[in-house]
Design a protein around this motif. Structure first.
Motif, PDB file in Angstrom:
ATOM      1  N   ARG A 100       0.830  -1.206   0.000  1.00 27.20           N
ATOM      2  CA  ARG A 100       0.000   0.000   0.000  1.00 27.20           C
ATOM      3  C   ARG A 100       0.864   1.256   0.000  1.00 27.20           C
ATOM      4  O   ARG A 100       0.609   2.202  -0.739  1.00 27.20           O
ATOM      5  N   ILE A 101       1.903   1.263   0.827  1.00 22.58           N
ATOM      6  CA  ILE A 101       2.777   2.440   0.881  1.00 22.58           C
ATOM      7  C   ILE A 101       3.525   2.599  -0.437  1.00 22.58           C
ATOM      8  O   ILE A 101       3.552   3.688  -1.020  1.00 22.58           O
ATOM      9  N   GLU A 102       4.141   1.534  -0.918  1.00 23.22           N
ATOM     10  CA  GLU A 102       4.919   1.643  -2.161  1.00 23.22           C
ATOM     11  C   GLU A 102       4.043   2.024  -3.346  1.00 23.22           C
ATOM     12  O   GLU A 102       4.473   2.755  -4.231  1.00 23.22           O
ATOM     13  N   HIS A 103       2.812   1.573  -3.362  1.00 23.46           N
ATOM     14  CA  HIS A 103       1.908   1.881  -4.477  1.00 23.46           C
ATOM     15  C   HIS A 103       1.398   3.323  -4.427  1.00 23.46           C
ATOM     16  O   HIS A 103       1.208   3.960  -5.470  1.00 23.46           O
ATOM     17  N   ASN A 104       1.197   3.857  -3.228  1.00 25.01           N
ATOM     18  CA  ASN A 104       0.561   5.170  -3.099  1.00 25.01           C
ATOM     19  C   ASN A 104       1.495   6.316  -2.735  1.00 25.01           C
ATOM     20  O   ASN A 104       1.135   7.477  -2.912  1.00 25.01           O
ATOM     21  N   PHE A 105       2.671   6.018  -2.226  1.00 20.97           N
ATOM     22  CA  PHE A 105       3.575   7.079  -1.787  1.00 20.97           C
ATOM     23  C   PHE A 105       4.320   7.722  -2.952  1.00 20.97           C
ATOM     24  O   PHE A 105       4.654   8.890  -2.918  1.00 20.97           O
ATOM     25  N   HIS A 106       4.599   6.978  -3.989  1.00 23.44           N
ATOM     26  CA  HIS A 106       5.220   7.508  -5.210  1.00 23.44           C
ATOM     27  C   HIS A 106       6.599   8.128  -4.992  1.00 23.44           C
ATOM     28  O   HIS A 106       6.970   9.097  -5.652  1.00 23.44           O
ATOM     29  N   ARG A 107       7.320   7.601  -4.045  1.00 17.01           N
ATOM     30  CA  ARG A 107       8.695   8.002  -3.776  1.00 17.01           C
ATOM     31  C   ARG A 107       9.464   6.735  -3.420  1.00 17.01           C
ATOM     32  O   ARG A 107       8.883   5.728  -3.051  1.00 17.01           O
ATOM     33  N   PRO A 108      10.798   6.787  -3.496  1.00 22.12           N
ATOM     34  CA  PRO A 108      11.565   5.613  -3.098  1.00 22.12           C
ATOM     35  C   PRO A 108      11.288   5.259  -1.626  1.00 22.12           C
ATOM     36  O   PRO A 108      11.237   6.140  -0.773  1.00 22.12           O
ATOM     37  N   VAL A 109      11.077   3.974  -1.377  1.00 25.13           N
ATOM     38  CA  VAL A 109      10.805   3.504  -0.020  1.00 25.13           C
ATOM     39  C   VAL A 109      11.866   2.481   0.366  1.00 25.13           C
ATOM     40  O   VAL A 109      12.079   1.498  -0.339  1.00 25.13           O
ATOM     41  N   CYS A 110      12.537   2.740   1.467  1.00 28.41           N
ATOM     42  CA  CYS A 110      13.571   1.837   1.983  1.00 28.41           C
ATOM     43  C   CYS A 110      12.930   0.902   3.013  1.00 28.41           C
ATOM     44  O   CYS A 110      12.240   1.356   3.925  1.00 28.41           O
ATOM     45  N   ARG A 111      13.152  -0.384   2.840  1.00 29.19           N
ATOM     46  CA  ARG A 111      12.641  -1.384   3.776  1.00 29.19           C
ATOM     47  C   ARG A 111      13.697  -1.652   4.836  1.00 29.19           C
ATOM     48  O   ARG A 111      14.780  -2.141   4.529  1.00 29.19           O
ATOM     49  N   LEU A 112      13.369  -1.334   6.072  1.00 32.14           N
ATOM     50  CA  LEU A 112      14.299  -1.515   7.182  1.00 32.14           C
ATOM     51  C   LEU A 112      13.703  -2.476   8.209  1.00 32.14           C
ATOM     52  O   LEU A 112      12.480  -2.607   8.301  1.00 32.14           O
ATOM     53  N   PHE A 113      14.588  -3.099   8.975  1.00 32.94           N
ATOM     54  CA  PHE A 113      14.137  -4.060   9.981  1.00 32.94           C
ATOM     55  C   PHE A 113      14.705  -3.675  11.337  1.00 32.94           C
ATOM     56  O   PHE A 113      15.903  -3.406  11.470  1.00 32.94           O
ATOM     57  N   TYR A 114      13.836  -3.646  12.331  1.00 33.96           N
ATOM     58  CA  TYR A 114      14.219  -3.304  13.692  1.00 33.96           C
ATOM     59  C   TYR A 114      15.325  -4.227  14.198  1.00 33.96           C
ATOM     60  O   TYR A 114      16.219  -3.789  14.909  1.00 33.96           O
ATOM     61  N   ASP A 115      15.285  -5.496  13.791  1.00 29.35           N
ATOM     62  CA  ASP A 115      16.327  -6.461  14.174  1.00 29.35           C
ATOM     63  C   ASP A 115      17.715  -5.946  13.752  1.00 29.35           C
ATOM     64  O   ASP A 115      18.697  -6.120  14.477  1.00 29.35           O
ATOM     65  N   ASP A 116      17.787  -5.327  12.567  1.00 26.92           N
ATOM     66  CA  ASP A 116      19.063  -4.808  12.070  1.00 26.92           C
ATOM     67  C   ASP A 116      19.541  -3.614  12.908  1.00 26.92           C
ATOM     68  O   ASP A 116      20.736  -3.445  13.106  1.00 26.92           O
ATOM     69  N   LEU A 117      18.595  -2.806  13.364  1.00 30.47           N
ATOM     70  CA  LEU A 117      18.951  -1.694  14.241  1.00 30.47           C
ATOM     71  C   LEU A 117      19.589  -2.216  15.528  1.00 30.47           C
ATOM     72  O   LEU A 117      20.602  -1.691  15.991  1.00 30.47           O
ATOM     73  N   LEU A 118      19.008  -3.266  16.085  1.00 28.53           N
ATOM     74  CA  LEU A 118      19.549  -3.838  17.313  1.00 28.53           C
ATOM     75  C   LEU A 118      20.898  -4.497  17.075  1.00 28.53           C
ATOM     76  O   LEU A 118      21.805  -4.381  17.898  1.00 28.53           O
ATOM     77  N   ALA A 119      21.039  -5.184  15.942  1.00 28.24           N
ATOM     78  CA  ALA A 119      22.278  -5.919  15.645  1.00 28.24           C
ATOM     79  C   ALA A 119      23.435  -4.986  15.302  1.00 28.24           C
ATOM     80  O   ALA A 119      24.576  -5.230  15.697  1.00 28.24           O
ATOM     81  N   SER A 120      23.157  -3.941  14.526  1.00 30.89           N
ATOM     82  CA  SER A 120      24.223  -3.041  14.104  1.00 30.89           C
ATOM     83  C   SER A 120      23.656  -1.646  13.844  1.00 30.89           C
ATOM     84  O   SER A 120      23.281  -1.324  12.707  1.00 30.89           O
ATOM     85  N   PRO A 121      23.593  -0.823  14.887  1.00 30.36           N
ATOM     86  CA  PRO A 121      23.047   0.528  14.699  1.00 30.36           C
ATOM     87  C   PRO A 121      23.755   1.317  13.598  1.00 30.36           C
ATOM     88  O   PRO A 121      23.115   2.028  12.829  1.00 30.36           O
ATOM     89  N   GLN A 122      25.073   1.157  13.481  1.00 27.64           N
ATOM     90  CA  GLN A 122      25.814   1.908  12.467  1.00 27.64           C
ATOM     91  C   GLN A 122      25.399   1.476  11.060  1.00 27.64           C
ATOM     92  O   GLN A 122      25.154   2.312  10.190  1.00 27.64           O
ATOM     93  N   GLN A 123      25.316   0.181  10.822  1.00 27.82           N
ATOM     94  CA  GLN A 123      24.926  -0.304   9.495  1.00 27.82           C
ATOM     95  C   GLN A 123      23.493   0.106   9.168  1.00 27.82           C
ATOM     96  O   GLN A 123      23.194   0.498   8.043  1.00 27.82           O
TER      97      GLN A 123
END
Length: 185
Positions: A100-123
């Motif tokens: 829904r977001i990718e279809h209606n936002f009409h801008r590049p959307v980055c998919r991020l995962f909270y698990d990655d934030l916990l594992a490596s905040p810098q990355q």
């Protein structure tokens, strides 16, 4: 006024959708969508794309997300009502939310995962900065506020089946192994 597609008399959310649009009018910024914000009407998602240059969505284990939602909204909802609310309003249907977001936002959307934030905040931070076209910058030695849930909620068999199916659907869409999200495999 729109209240995220929920009738005003049952709305937990106190901010009208226009509040978020106004927040992005003065800045050339990236916009992060939460599952709740994804409930904005399609028209509002398109309008936000006129003022935000990029979008991102951070996905979190749906069981943890529901528990966090519960702790944030107590005592307005009981634990059982919180789980039902999140499932009935499809707040952990990440496949539908992302589409829904990718279809209606009409801008590049980055998919991020909270698990990655916990594992490596810098990355995690570098991925977001790369997405919006900014140079990488060190996160530094700051401590991050990460909430620890006080107690796990109990889920009925039907609720578990719905959440597990949502995880499977999202794995299929993203190609990411989300087995760490499963509690009742």
């Amino acid at each position: 006024m729109d209240y995220f597609g929920i009738k005003e008399d049952t709305a937990i959310f106190v901010h009208p959708a226009d509040t978020y649009a106004r927040a992005y009018q003065d800045f050339d910024v990236s916009m992060n969508f939460s599952p709740v914000l994804s409930m904005l009407p399609r028209r509002k998602l398109s309008e936000l794309a006129t003022v935000a240059t990029h979008g991102s969505v951070i996905f979190r284990n749906p069981y943890e997300w529901i528990e966090s939602f519960y702790w944030f909204n107590r005592p307005q909802l009981t634990a059982e009502d919180t789980v039902d609310f999140c499932l009935d309003y499809r707040l952990v249907d990440y496949t539908g939310i992302l589409q829904r977001i990718e279809h209606n936002f009409h801008r590049p959307v980055c998919r991020l995962f909270y698990d990655d934030l916990l594992a490596s905040p810098q990355q995690f931070y570098n991925t977001l900065l790369d997405h919006i076209g900014l140079p990488n910058h060190p996160v530094g030695a700051k401590r991050y506020w990460i909430t620890e849930n006080k107690q796990a909620l109990e889920f009925s068999l039907e609720q578990i089946q719905r959440i597990e199916q949502a995880i499977t659907d999202f794995e299929n869409l993203t190609g990411r192994n989300l087995s760490s999200w499963r509690r009742y495999a």
